[in-house]
Structures are given as structure tokens and as C-alpha cells.
Design a protein around this motif. Structure first.
Motif, PDB file in Angstrom:
ATOM      1  N   PRO A 135      31.763  22.100  47.764  1.00  0.00           N
ATOM      2  CA  PRO A 135      31.079  20.904  48.251  1.00  0.00           C
ATOM      3  C   PRO A 135      31.715  19.641  47.692  1.00  0.00           C
ATOM      4  O   PRO A 135      32.025  19.583  46.503  1.00  0.00           O
ATOM      5  CB  PRO A 135      29.660  21.089  47.704  1.00  0.00           C
ATOM      6  N   GLU A 136      31.919  18.659  48.523  1.00  0.00           N
ATOM      7  CA  GLU A 136      32.549  17.408  48.108  1.00  0.00           C
ATOM      8  C   GLU A 136      32.062  16.261  48.982  1.00  0.00           C
ATOM      9  O   GLU A 136      31.414  16.465  50.001  1.00  0.00           O
ATOM     10  CB  GLU A 136      34.071  17.496  48.226  1.00  0.00           C
ATOM     11  N   ILE A 137      32.404  15.064  48.532  1.00  0.00           N
ATOM     12  CA  ILE A 137      32.098  13.833  49.261  1.00  0.00           C
ATOM     13  C   ILE A 137      33.405  13.109  49.486  1.00  0.00           C
ATOM     14  O   ILE A 137      34.244  13.044  48.585  1.00  0.00           O
ATOM     15  CB  ILE A 137      31.138  12.927  48.460  1.00  0.00           C
ATOM     16  N   PHE A 138      33.605  12.555  50.672  1.00  0.00           N
ATOM     17  CA  PHE A 138      34.773  11.707  50.881  1.00  0.00           C
ATOM     18  C   PHE A 138      34.421  10.585  51.858  1.00  0.00           C
ATOM     19  O   PHE A 138      33.426  10.651  52.579  1.00  0.00           O
ATOM     20  CB  PHE A 138      35.991  12.505  51.354  1.00  0.00           C
ATOM     21  N   GLY A 139      35.243   9.548  51.825  1.00  0.00           N
ATOM     22  CA  GLY A 139      34.985   8.363  52.651  1.00  0.00           C
ATOM     23  C   GLY A 139      34.121   7.328  51.959  1.00  0.00           C
ATOM     24  O   GLY A 139      33.952   6.229  52.476  1.00  0.00           O
ATOM     25  N   ASP A 140      33.574   7.671  50.788  1.00  0.00           N
ATOM     26  CA  ASP A 140      32.637   6.761  50.120  1.00  0.00           C
ATOM     27  C   ASP A 140      33.325   5.539  49.521  1.00  0.00           C
ATOM     28  O   ASP A 140      32.733   4.457  49.483  1.00  0.00           O
ATOM     29  CB  ASP A 140      31.853   7.502  49.031  1.00  0.00           C
TER      30      ASP A 140
ATOM     31  N   GLY B 182      34.801  24.592  53.544  1.00  0.00           N
ATOM     32  CA  GLY B 182      36.222  24.470  53.830  1.00  0.00           C
ATOM     33  C   GLY B 182      36.966  23.488  52.942  1.00  0.00           C
ATOM     34  O   GLY B 182      36.428  22.947  51.976  1.00  0.00           O
ATOM     35  N   TRP B 183      38.239  23.271  53.294  1.00  0.00           N
ATOM     36  CA  TRP B 183      39.145  22.384  52.573  1.00  0.00           C
ATOM     37  C   TRP B 183      39.658  21.295  53.501  1.00  0.00           C
ATOM     38  O   TRP B 183      39.909  21.543  54.683  1.00  0.00           O
ATOM     39  CB  TRP B 183      40.360  23.156  52.061  1.00  0.00           C
ATOM     40  N   VAL B 184      39.858  20.095  52.946  1.00  0.00           N
ATOM     41  CA  VAL B 184      40.510  19.006  53.665  1.00  0.00           C
ATOM     42  C   VAL B 184      41.529  18.353  52.736  1.00  0.00           C
ATOM     43  O   VAL B 184      41.480  18.529  51.512  1.00  0.00           O
ATOM     44  CB  VAL B 184      39.511  17.933  54.161  1.00  0.00           C
ATOM     45  N   LYS B 185      42.449  17.599  53.318  1.00  0.00           N
ATOM     46  CA  LYS B 185      43.389  16.823  52.516  1.00  0.00           C
ATOM     47  C   LYS B 185      43.371  15.371  52.985  1.00  0.00           C
ATOM     48  O   LYS B 185      43.160  15.085  54.165  1.00  0.00           O
ATOM     49  CB  LYS B 185      44.813  17.385  52.621  1.00  0.00           C
ATOM     50  N   ALA B 186      43.578  14.467  52.029  1.00  0.00           N
ATOM     51  CA  ALA B 186      43.704  13.042  52.323  1.00  0.00           C
ATOM     52  C   ALA B 186      45.150  12.653  52.088  1.00  0.00           C
ATOM     53  O   ALA B 186      45.704  12.922  51.020  1.00  0.00           O
ATOM     54  CB  ALA B 186      42.779  12.227  51.423  1.00  0.00           C
TER      55      ALA B 186
ATOM     56  N   LEU C 209      42.259  21.571  56.570  1.00  0.00           N
ATOM     57  CA  LEU C 209      43.243  22.603  56.260  1.00  0.00           C
ATOM     58  C   LEU C 209      42.814  23.967  56.787  1.00  0.00           C
ATOM     59  O   LEU C 209      43.614  24.901  56.839  1.00  0.00           O
ATOM     60  CB  LEU C 209      43.450  22.672  54.744  1.00  0.00           C
ATOM     61  N   GLU C 210      41.557  24.063  57.158  1.00  0.00           N
ATOM     62  CA  GLU C 210      40.988  25.270  57.747  1.00  0.00           C
ATOM     63  C   GLU C 210      39.737  24.846  58.504  1.00  0.00           C
ATOM     64  O   GLU C 210      39.446  23.650  58.587  1.00  0.00           O
ATOM     65  CB  GLU C 210      40.653  26.289  56.654  1.00  0.00           C
ATOM     66  N   SER C 211      39.009  25.764  59.059  1.00  0.00           N
ATOM     67  CA  SER C 211      37.759  25.407  59.735  1.00  0.00           C
ATOM     68  C   SER C 211      36.785  24.833  58.714  1.00  0.00           C
ATOM     69  O   SER C 211      36.571  25.434  57.659  1.00  0.00           O
ATOM     70  CB  SER C 211      37.151  26.634  60.412  1.00  0.00           C
ATOM     71  N   VAL C 212      36.210  23.688  59.020  1.00  0.00           N
ATOM     72  CA  VAL C 212      35.319  23.034  58.074  1.00  0.00           C
ATOM     73  C   VAL C 212      34.029  22.606  58.760  1.00  0.00           C
ATOM     74  O   VAL C 212      33.966  22.445  59.980  1.00  0.00           O
ATOM     75  CB  VAL C 212      35.972  21.796  57.412  1.00  0.00           C
ATOM     76  N   ALA C 213      33.000  22.425  57.938  1.00  0.00           N
ATOM     77  CA  ALA C 213      31.733  21.849  58.374  1.00  0.00           C
ATOM     78  C   ALA C 213      31.436  20.656  57.490  1.00  0.00           C
ATOM     79  O   ALA C 213      31.543  20.751  56.256  1.00  0.00           O
ATOM     80  CB  ALA C 213      30.605  22.879  58.275  1.00  0.00           C
TER      81      ALA C 213
ATOM     82  N   LEU D 114      40.555  18.431  48.839  1.00  0.00           N
ATOM     83  CA  LEU D 114      39.140  18.564  48.523  1.00  0.00           C
ATOM     84  C   LEU D 114      38.579  19.869  49.080  1.00  0.00           C
ATOM     85  O   LEU D 114      38.828  20.231  50.227  1.00  0.00           O
ATOM     86  CB  LEU D 114      38.342  17.386  49.107  1.00  0.00           C
ATOM     87  N   ARG D 115      37.791  20.519  48.234  1.00  0.00           N
ATOM     88  CA  ARG D 115      37.136  21.776  48.613  1.00  0.00           C
ATOM     89  C   ARG D 115      35.629  21.578  48.558  1.00  0.00           C
ATOM     90  O   ARG D 115      35.102  20.929  47.656  1.00  0.00           O
ATOM     91  CB  ARG D 115      37.554  22.879  47.639  1.00  0.00           C
TER      92      ARG D 115
END
Length: 234
Positions: free
Chosen positions: A86-91, A64-68, A107-111, A83-84
Motif C-alpha cells: 500500500p502506498e500514496i502518490f500524487g500528494d 501492485g507496483w508502479v514507477k514514477a 509495472l503490473e496490474s494495479v488497483a 512504489l509497491r
């Protein structure tokens, strides 16, 4: 080990193989991360964490996708990253030992997989090549944010639109096309570009009248790449 747990660990190791920073991690580091990682799922529009919350861990985006984003005192939302997987965030917050600087929203269903901060830091301290990989990653983020500051501070909305369309265009069926995700509304595009939807609408209509682009429901077709590139010069 139960079948469900075994399948989850297999999924996690497959995700590690898709992430450049973690692909070459030593087996001991991968095992430690896998043992501590917890899977989480979110529906569209849900908040993964709020800006200002303690950085409890990093997140590996599997699907999925997320936005910061950050929100101004006047309530205006500014996106810093889309971010789409595979990605890393919060690091960044975990490495800086500071609260999360932005709010991350789906932005949509994510895992995602959550890895506790202490486990992540321990692997970086134990394995220098892994730490160096994240140093390179952070250097790339710094360059990205320098470019973002330049775009927001020195470029007009039209220039930012032109640059963004050209950056994401891909050639298919004889045309340069920018695909629009299901959540890519004019409002979301405005957040991404640091403007408001009315201004963005006027810019898109102007570029369309001049024959540079064609706005469709599921995509934006770049009709005149060279002309649009001239509009992307500040």
C-alpha cells in the motif's frame, strides 16, 4: 447502498488502515475520503498520469507496483520512485498546487483509489494531526531525494548496484537474496539505477565473475555480502 458499493467502501477502509499516514485519521476524515474516493484499475504498462498534467487528486495504491519517471530531452528515462502497495502518490503535487512532476506508469496490474485534490486538502485543513502526518511523510521524501541525488551525482554505477542489492536483500534458505518481480528486467533495473542496460549488464557480470553475486532468473543471490558492501562505498 448497493452490495457492490458497500464492498468497495469496506475495501477502501481496509486500505486506509494499512497506510501509516491515514491509519490514525479521525473518523470524520476517513468518511469524507471514502465518500469521494473512486476505484480505478490499470493493466501492466499503462500510464496513471503524465508529468505536467494538473494535479487533480492523490492516488492510494491498493494492489501492485508502479514507477514514477522523468524523461530527458534525449529521451532517456530516469526513475525517481518505485512504489509497491500500500502506498500514496500524487500528494506532493496536490500539496504544492503544481502539476504532477513525474509520469506514473504501472509495472503490473494495479488497483488504485483516486481522491480529488479539494477533498484531500480540506481534510488536512480540518484535522491538524493528519496534516502533521503528511508533513512527516514529505520530510521523508525530501531525505529520499537528497540520497538519490547523491547516488546519481557522486557514485559509480557499480556502487549504486551494490548499495541497491544490499538494501533489498533478505535472508532466506541460508542465503541473502534479492527477489526479482516479473517486471524486473535488466532494462527496468537500469532505469531505476540511472544508467543504461549495457552498462548495467557489464557491472552485474563483473560482480558475478568475482563471486560477489549470482544472477538468476527470479532472484539475485548475494554470495559475499561483505565484499559487496565494500563495493558500495563511494
Amino acid at each position: 447502498m448497493s452490495t457492490d458499493l458497500l464492498e468497495a467502501r469496506v475495501r477502501f477502509h481496509r486500505l486506509l488502515a494499512r497506510l501509516p499516514e491515514l491509519r490514525a485519521a479521525p473518523p470524520a476524515a476517513r468518511q469524507a475520503l471514502a465518500a469521494a474516493a473512486q476505484p480505478r484499475t490499470y493493466g501492466p504498462g499503462q500510464i496513471v498520469y503524465h508529468g505536467g498534467e494538473p494535479a487533480a487528486g492523490i492516488f492510494l495504491l491498493e494492489r501492485g507496483w508502479v514507477k514514477a519517471t522523468r524523461v530527458s530531452c534525449q529521451g532517456r528515462e530516469q526513475a525517481t520512485l518505485f512504489l509497491r502497495a500500500p502506498e500514496i502518490f500524487g500528494d506532493i503535487a496536490v500539496l504544492n498546487d503544481e502539476p504532477y512532476p513525474c509520469t506514473v506508469t504501472t509495472l503490473e496490474s494495479v488497483a488504485v483509489w483516486h481522491v480529488p485534490a479539494a477533498v484531500f486538502r480540506a481534510q488536512l485543513e480540518a484535522f491538524h494531526p493528519l496534516a502533521l502526518a503528511f508533513v512527516r511523510r514529505l520530510a521523508g521524501r525530501v531525505r529520499y531525494f537528497v540520497d538519490l541525488v547523491e547516488d546519481l551525482g557522486l557514485c559509480s554505477v557499480e556502487t549504486r548496484v551494490a548499495r541497491t542489492l544490499l538494501r533489498h536483500a533478505r535472508f532466506q534458505d541460508g542465503h541473502w537474496v534479492v527477489p526479482r518481480q516479473g517486471w524486473t528486467t535488466i532494462g527496468q533495473m537500469a532505469v531505476r539505477l540511472g544508467t543504461v542496460r549495457d552498462v548495467l549488464n557489464r557491472v552485474l557480470r563483473g560482480l558475478e565473475r568475482e563471486g560477489l553475486i549470482e544472477v538468476r532468473r527470479r532472484e539475485i543471490v548475494v554470495r559475499d555480502p561483505e565484499g559487496l558492501a565494500r563495493r558500495g562505498i563511494p
